[in-house]
Design a protein around this motif. Structure first.
Motif, PDB file in Angstrom:
ATOM      1  N   SER A 141      -1.572  -0.321   7.341  1.00  0.00           N
ATOM      2  CA  SER A 141      -1.025  -1.424   8.134  1.00  0.00           C
ATOM      3  C   SER A 141      -0.735  -0.891   9.535  1.00  0.00           C
ATOM      4  O   SER A 141      -0.664   0.323   9.758  1.00  0.00           O
ATOM      5  CB  SER A 141       0.271  -1.943   7.496  1.00  0.00           C
ATOM      6  OG  SER A 141       1.305  -0.981   7.630  1.00  0.00           O
ATOM      7  N   GLU A 142      -0.554  -1.792  10.452  1.00  0.00           N
ATOM      8  CA  GLU A 142      -0.251  -1.391  11.833  1.00  0.00           C
ATOM      9  C   GLU A 142       1.029  -0.554  11.889  1.00  0.00           C
ATOM     10  O   GLU A 142       1.097   0.436  12.612  1.00  0.00           O
ATOM     11  CB  GLU A 142      -0.126  -2.639  12.717  1.00  0.00           C
ATOM     12  CG  GLU A 142      -0.131  -2.325  14.186  1.00  0.00           C
ATOM     13  CD  GLU A 142      -0.166  -3.581  15.046  1.00  0.00           C
ATOM     14  OE1 GLU A 142       0.641  -3.651  15.989  1.00  0.00           O
ATOM     15  OE2 GLU A 142      -1.001  -4.456  14.771  1.00  0.00           O
ATOM     16  N   ASP A 143       2.050  -0.948  11.113  1.00  0.00           N
ATOM     17  CA  ASP A 143       3.312  -0.198  11.087  1.00  0.00           C
ATOM     18  C   ASP A 143       3.119   1.207  10.544  1.00  0.00           C
ATOM     19  O   ASP A 143       3.651   2.173  11.095  1.00  0.00           O
ATOM     20  CB  ASP A 143       4.363  -0.929  10.240  1.00  0.00           C
ATOM     21  CG  ASP A 143       4.899  -2.172  10.908  1.00  0.00           C
ATOM     22  OD1 ASP A 143       4.695  -2.336  12.137  1.00  0.00           O
ATOM     23  OD2 ASP A 143       5.516  -2.997  10.206  1.00  0.00           O
ATOM     24  N   ASP A 146       3.233   5.073   1.386  1.00  0.00           N
ATOM     25  CA  ASP A 146       4.211   3.991   1.537  1.00  0.00           C
ATOM     26  C   ASP A 146       5.400   4.159   0.583  1.00  0.00           C
ATOM     27  O   ASP A 146       6.026   3.183   0.184  1.00  0.00           O
ATOM     28  CB  ASP A 146       3.542   2.630   1.352  1.00  0.00           C
ATOM     29  CG  ASP A 146       4.304   1.521   2.082  1.00  0.00           C
ATOM     30  OD1 ASP A 146       5.127   1.826   2.968  1.00  0.00           O
ATOM     31  OD2 ASP A 146       4.077   0.340   1.746  1.00  0.00           O
TER      32      ASP A 146
END
Length: 127
Positions: free
Chosen positions: A32-34, A94
């Motif tokens: 993801s971008e984050d 994550d």
């Protein structure tokens, strides 16, 4: 001392380049971008401190207190492993709990630079 830590810094810088390229090309469609931003932060701090380690090793003879320089250099290496390493693993897995390790790396960076600054300060007072 200076050659060994210069080599560690050069190896660290090469790893930062390789990991950065992997992130930019291999992970941009996966993360993801984050999480990509987390990964990039790890790479950035990895490179800053690898270059810093190389610079410190070049100046070690002029700075003086070899014990403080050695401890500071080791703390910079520990900071790369803990700070950047935890961010790499966090971005790839994550697993949020890994974010708890990152501040330990930040403390290692601060302590390392503190040792190096103290050595330089003491060397300056002797002049």
């Amino acid at each position: 001392m200076s050659y060994k830590y210069f080599a560690y810094g050069a190896i660290g810088a090469a790893l930062a380049v390789a990991l950065g390229a992997f992130g930019a090309h291999g992970l941009k469609d996966t993360l993801s971008e984050d999480m990509l931003e987390v990964y990039e932060t790890g790479v950035r701090y990895h490179m800053y401190h690898a270059l810093g380690l190389m610079l410190v090793s070049l100046l070690a003879g002029r700075i003086g207190d070899s014990k403080l320089i050695r401890v500071g250099s080791r703390l910079l290496i520990a900071g790369i492993v803990l700070f950047s390493g935890s961010l790499y693993v966090l971005a790839l897995t994550d697993v949020g709990i890994l974010g708890a390790i990152t501040p330990l790396g930040g403390v290692a960076f601060l302590a390392g630079w503190g040792c190096i600054a103290t050595a330089a300060w003491r060397a300056g007072k002797k002049e």
